[in-house]
Design a protein around this motif. Structure first.
Motif, PDB file in Angstrom:
ATOM      1  N   MET A  50       0.834  -1.201   0.000  1.00 48.41           N
ATOM      2  CA  MET A  50       0.000   0.000   0.000  1.00 48.41           C
ATOM      3  C   MET A  50       0.871   1.254   0.000  1.00 48.41           C
ATOM      4  O   MET A  50       0.619   2.211  -0.740  1.00 48.41           O
ATOM      5  CB  MET A  50      -0.916   0.002   1.222  1.00 48.41           C
ATOM      6  N   GLY A  51       1.919   1.248   0.830  1.00 45.35           N
ATOM      7  CA  GLY A  51       2.821   2.388   0.869  1.00 45.35           C
ATOM      8  C   GLY A  51       3.588   2.582  -0.423  1.00 45.35           C
ATOM      9  O   GLY A  51       3.781   3.717  -0.877  1.00 45.35           O
ATOM     10  N   LEU A  52       4.007   1.486  -1.035  1.00 39.56           N
ATOM     11  CA  LEU A  52       4.755   1.593  -2.292  1.00 39.56           C
ATOM     12  C   LEU A  52       3.849   2.048  -3.434  1.00 39.56           C
ATOM     13  O   LEU A  52       4.292   2.782  -4.324  1.00 39.56           O
ATOM     14  CB  LEU A  52       5.391   0.245  -2.635  1.00 39.56           C
ATOM     15  N   ASP A  53       2.591   1.628  -3.406  1.00 39.64           N
ATOM     16  CA  ASP A  53       1.648   2.043  -4.447  1.00 39.64           C
ATOM     17  C   ASP A  53       1.276   3.514  -4.319  1.00 39.64           C
ATOM     18  O   ASP A  53       1.008   4.183  -5.317  1.00 39.64           O
ATOM     19  CB  ASP A  53       0.374   1.198  -4.381  1.00 39.64           C
ATOM     20  N   ARG A  54       1.248   3.997  -3.076  1.00 39.78           N
ATOM     21  CA  ARG A  54       0.870   5.396  -2.835  1.00 39.78           C
ATOM     22  C   ARG A  54       1.928   6.018  -1.914  1.00 39.78           C
ATOM     23  O   ARG A  54       1.723   6.161  -0.705  1.00 39.78           O
ATOM     24  CB  ARG A  54      -0.517   5.464  -2.198  1.00 39.78           C
ATOM     25  N   PRO A  55       3.065   6.396  -2.486  1.00 36.40           N
ATOM     26  CA  PRO A  55       4.172   6.892  -1.655  1.00 36.40           C
ATOM     27  C   PRO A  55       3.812   8.102  -0.808  1.00 36.40           C
ATOM     28  O   PRO A  55       4.442   8.328   0.229  1.00 36.40           O
ATOM     29  CB  PRO A  55       5.250   7.234  -2.689  1.00 36.40           C
ATOM     30  N   TRP A  56       2.840   8.874  -1.225  1.00 37.37           N
ATOM     31  CA  TRP A  56       2.467  10.063  -0.452  1.00 37.37           C
ATOM     32  C   TRP A  56       1.966   9.701   0.943  1.00 37.37           C
ATOM     33  O   TRP A  56       2.002  10.544   1.841  1.00 37.37           O
ATOM     34  CB  TRP A  56       1.413  10.892  -1.190  1.00 37.37           C
ATOM     35  N   PHE A  57       1.520   8.454   1.120  1.00 38.77           N
ATOM     36  CA  PHE A  57       1.051   8.048   2.437  1.00 38.77           C
ATOM     37  C   PHE A  57       2.161   8.188   3.472  1.00 38.77           C
ATOM     38  O   PHE A  57       1.909   8.550   4.626  1.00 38.77           O
ATOM     39  CB  PHE A  57       0.547   6.604   2.400  1.00 38.77           C
ATOM     40  N   LEU A  58       3.417   7.925   3.065  1.00 41.16           N
ATOM     41  CA  LEU A  58       4.543   8.036   3.995  1.00 41.16           C
ATOM     42  C   LEU A  58       4.860   9.486   4.324  1.00 41.16           C
ATOM     43  O   LEU A  58       5.589   9.758   5.286  1.00 41.16           O
ATOM     44  CB  LEU A  58       5.778   7.355   3.411  1.00 41.16           C
ATOM     45  N   ASP A  59       4.332  10.430   3.526  1.00 44.34           N
ATOM     46  CA  ASP A  59       4.565  11.847   3.788  1.00 44.34           C
ATOM     47  C   ASP A  59       3.535  12.441   4.744  1.00 44.34           C
ATOM     48  O   ASP A  59       3.689  13.575   5.190  1.00 44.34           O
ATOM     49  CB  ASP A  59       4.536  12.632   2.466  1.00 44.34           C
ATOM     50  N   LEU A  60       2.481  11.686   5.039  1.00 43.14           N
ATOM     51  CA  LEU A  60       1.482  12.180   5.981  1.00 43.14           C
ATOM     52  C   LEU A  60       2.094  12.315   7.379  1.00 43.14           C
ATOM     53  O   LEU A  60       2.860  11.447   7.803  1.00 43.14           O
ATOM     54  CB  LEU A  60       0.297  11.218   6.052  1.00 43.14           C
TER      55      LEU A  60
END
Length: 288
Positions: free
Chosen positions: A126-136
């Motif tokens: 999930m994190g790799l598919d949507r890298p912006w999640f790690l920027d939250l």
């Protein structure tokens, strides 16, 4: 005494009952405290706003998400968004929960280890598919309905394990920390490689990754040849232990028992979890 006497309700710890005060953002995640405005019910919804924000983050990264940009995407004025979302901070909270809605179900009957492996891998993907999640910011990742569904699945695979709830939660938390670390290494190294390829080609900063050579991006990964760097430069006087370990190293073994480094990391962490469960007597000695 009548047999029809109703049992007394279970006692709850202070501050945990229905009237416990929770952060407003958590209440809104669960639909308990949506911003209220007068007037007719509008066609716009919070779900549309959140989806537009996620689409924008998918395309341009989290930095591109603003109330103005999201309003433009849904065809409304920024003020119209405030009928459904209190502001950008709350929008990020809603996004952090919505991104978890697509996590796959773990098949019923999966044993605890295979289930936790699938759960952890799905979180990393999930994190790799949507890298912006790690920027939250961590303050935006609150327990909403979609995130609790994932947590519920993890508890489901741990149901046969004889541990109290708080220890199960601690194990899941350990895996969640591994997810964050593993995903961040892959995302940040990939971003660095993409940026290096752009610079080497003299391309503008915003050049889409789809216009870059995938082979060049892979070659630019700063960790792709880390072992080779150690083998070449770890000389014996300054780095005696690295030199000893890599002096006879001839390169990666193609017949490695694990498929990739993500699988390797999950496997090692779960080895530790399994050792802990055995020490606690939470699983039979003959069960893996």
């Amino acid at each position: 005494m009548s047999n029809d006497t109703a049992p007394e309700p279970a006692q709850q710890p202070p501050g945990t009952g229905p009237t416990a005060e929770l952060p407003a953002a958590v209440q809104r995640l669960w639909g308990d405290a949506a911003p209220r405005r007068r007037g007719p019910k509008p066609a716009l919804s919070a779900a549309q706003i959140v989806q537009a924000a996620m689409d924008l983050a998918d395309a341009e990264g989290l930095a591109a998400v603003s109330m103005a940009r999201v309003a433009e995407a849904v065809g409304y004025t920024p003020m119209a968004l405030y009928r459904h979302v209190a502001g950008k901070d709350e929008l990020l909270v809603l996004m952090s929960d919505a991104v978890a809605r697509d996590l796959p179900d773990i098949p019923a009957g999966t044993d605890w280890r295979a289930g936790l492996e699938a759960w952890t891998r799905a979180q990393i993907d999930m994190g790799l598919d949507r890298p912006w999640f790690l920027d939250l910011p961590l303050s935006a990742v609150l327990p909403g309905p979609n995130r609790l569904r994932g947590l519920d699945q993890a508890f489901g695979v741990l149901r046969p394990v004889d541990l109290p709830a708080d220890e199960k939660l601690a194990i899941i938390g350990l895996l969640a920390q591994h997810v964050l670390g593993e995903a961040r290494v892959h995302i940040e190294s990939h971003r660095g490689a993409v940026q290096q390829v752009r610079r080497a080609a003299g391309l503008p900063e915003g050049t889409p990754e789809s216009e870059l050579d995938p082979a060049a991006i892979e070659a630019a990964d700063p960790y792709s040849d880390f072992e080779t760097v150690l083998a070449r430069y770890a000389e014996p006087t300054r780095y005696p232990h690295l030199f000893e370990a890599f002096s006879t190293w001839t390169g990666p073994v193609e017949v490695s028992p694990v498929a990739d480094d993500i699988t390797f990391g999950i496997s090692v962490v779960l080895d530790g979890v399994e050792a802990y469960l055995r020490r606690r007597g939470a699983i039979p000695d003959d069960e893996s």
